[in-house]
Design a protein around this motif. Structure first.
Motif, short mmCIF file in Angstrom:
data_model
loop_
_atom_site.label_atom_id
_atom_site.label_comp_id
_atom_site.label_asym_id
_atom_site.label_seq_id
_atom_site.Cartn_x
_atom_site.Cartn_y
_atom_site.Cartn_z
N ILE A 269 -39.37 19.97 -48.71
CA ILE A 269 -38.08 20.67 -48.81
C ILE A 269 -37.72 20.91 -50.28
N LYS A 270 -37.93 19.91 -51.09
CA LYS A 270 -37.60 19.99 -52.52
C LYS A 270 -38.42 21.06 -53.23
N ARG A 271 -39.70 21.18 -52.88
CA ARG A 271 -40.58 22.12 -53.59
C ARG A 271 -40.32 23.58 -53.22
N LYS A 272 -39.78 23.84 -52.04
CA LYS A 272 -39.42 25.19 -51.60
C LYS A 272 -40.57 26.20 -51.72
N ILE A 295 -48.70 24.23 -37.34
CA ILE A 295 -47.77 25.32 -37.65
C ILE A 295 -46.54 25.25 -36.73
N ASP A 296 -46.79 25.07 -35.45
CA ASP A 296 -45.68 24.99 -34.49
C ASP A 296 -44.77 23.80 -34.80
N PRO A 302 -36.16 20.99 -37.49
CA PRO A 302 -34.91 21.55 -38.02
C PRO A 302 -34.68 21.21 -39.48
N ALA A 303 -35.26 20.12 -39.96
CA ALA A 303 -35.09 19.74 -41.37
C ALA A 303 -35.77 20.72 -42.30
N ALA A 309 -40.97 29.37 -46.90
CA ALA A 309 -42.16 29.76 -46.14
C ALA A 309 -41.90 29.75 -44.64
N ILE A 310 -41.10 28.78 -44.19
CA ILE A 310 -40.79 28.66 -42.76
C ILE A 310 -39.71 29.65 -42.36
N ARG A 311 -38.72 29.76 -43.19
CA ARG A 311 -37.63 30.71 -42.92
C ARG A 311 -38.16 32.15 -42.82
#
Length: 345
Positions: A269-272, A295-296, A302-303, A309-311
């Motif tokens: 999350i931090k590395r974005k 991938i799934d 949710p975190a 990349a996920i968004r």
């Protein structure tokens, strides 16, 4: 490491096993007795004669197996262990384990005795683990019973017989891969094939770099989640970083050393990262779709929903074989470049 010429010895298996068991793992530089006019290559500090080619080869790990085929010595392969993904089609056509050509070990690494039963005079390994006392034996031990060896140099240990946790400060560039293929071609007596292969790989990478001149580079995380457990990242000091950079990306974990280092979800999350790449593994029938479970899992967490990349749905599957030092690396650069910069291809 090297072994005296000729490559092969003809002692019975029982004698070979006893001889290997009695070898001292402290020998790191065996004496090289080369034939007249023979030269040698240096591999992980070991002199490997490049005179009379080996006649019966055992190859360990995907990159070692494909290198033997790519260099035109597939007909000498008597045994192979550990495919990460399907072989490339041109090599699969020569691979007939159902007919014991070669004998293939898909799930467990074969024992020392089993490999000796195949009577190889040379072992090619893509990773360090094969050449330990617990594995096939150190390279010095193998040399003493007439079995030569070559190890991909990105996995050179700090000393002969050491395992994956004791890697030297190794070159993880594509030049290192080209050097391995060139040197191994000399040892196998297939210099022409090696030169052609390396030339083609360099041309592929040069073509990609030319197309990517001036592009905006996305940040890339290459990772996996074995068994659905902890996240593991392909960091610096690994050819995966080189592939990311050559493909027009920025390694987002450039301060995390090594391959498959554990990270927490909060670190991702931090590395974005703008892009996440998942190498699928492992098995002779596991293609890129083998990464779908990982991938799934990432998409449903949710975190991680706000990780770019996920968004933006920029999670891509590749194969483990292509991001391991070996003959696939140039095509890996081209394939990843198309994923990172589709507008350029």
């Amino acid at each position: 490491m090297r072994f005296p010429m000729p490559w092969r010895i003809t002692a019975p298996l029982s004698v070979l096993i006893v001889a290997l068991a009695g070898c001292s793992g402290s020998d790191t530089e065996p004496e090289v007795t080369a034939g007249s006019g023979a030269t040698a290559v240096t591999n992980c500090g070991v002199a490997v004669p490049a005179g009379a080619p080996p006649t019966k080869i055992f190859a360990a790990f995907h990159n070692g197996i494909e290198a033997v085929y790519a260099l035109g010595a597939g007909d000498k392969l008597v045994g192979a262990a550990y495919l990460d993904n399907p072989l490339l089609p041109e090599y699969a056509a020569q691979f007939h384990p159902d007919q014991q050509e070669p004998t293939y070990y898909p799930e467990e690494y074969p024992s020392r005795e089993e490999v000796l039963r195949l009577d190889p005079d040379f072992v090619v390994s893509g990773f360090t683990g094969a050449f330990t006392t617990e594995g096939l034996g150190t390279r010095a031990e193998l040399n003493k019973i007439g079995i030569g060896s070559y190890l991909f140099t990105q996995y050179c240990p700090t000393a002969d017989g050491e395992g994956q946790k004791s890697l030297a400060d190794n070159d993880v560039s594509l030049d290192s891969v080209y050097g391995d293929l060139t040197d191994l071609g000399r040892v196998l007596g297939t210099t022409t094939q090696a030169e052609a292969l390396v030339t083609k790989m360099k041309q592929t990478v040069a073509g990609v770099e030319s197309e990517l001149a001036g592009v905006k580079r996305p940040t890339v995380a290459m990772l996996n989640r074995p068994g659905g457990g902890e996240l593991r990242v392909f960091g610096s000091e690994d050819v995966a970083t080189t592939i990311i950079e050559k493909a027009g990306g920025i390694q987002v974990f450039d301060d995390v050393p090594g391959r498959l280092a554990r990270i927490g979800t909060e670190e991702l999350i931090k590395r974005k990262p703008d892009v996440i790449v998942i190498p699928a593994c492992c098995g002779a029938d596991v293609g890129p779709d083998g990464a779908q479970g990982v991938i799934d899992g990432l998409k449903s967490d949710p975190a991680l929903a706000n990780v770019p990349a996920i968004r933006d749905n920029r999670i891509y599957a590749v194969t483990f074989a292509e991001i391991t030092p070996g003959v696939r690396n140039a095509d890996a650069v081209a394939n990843l470049a198309k994923l990172l910069h589709p507008e350029k291809f």
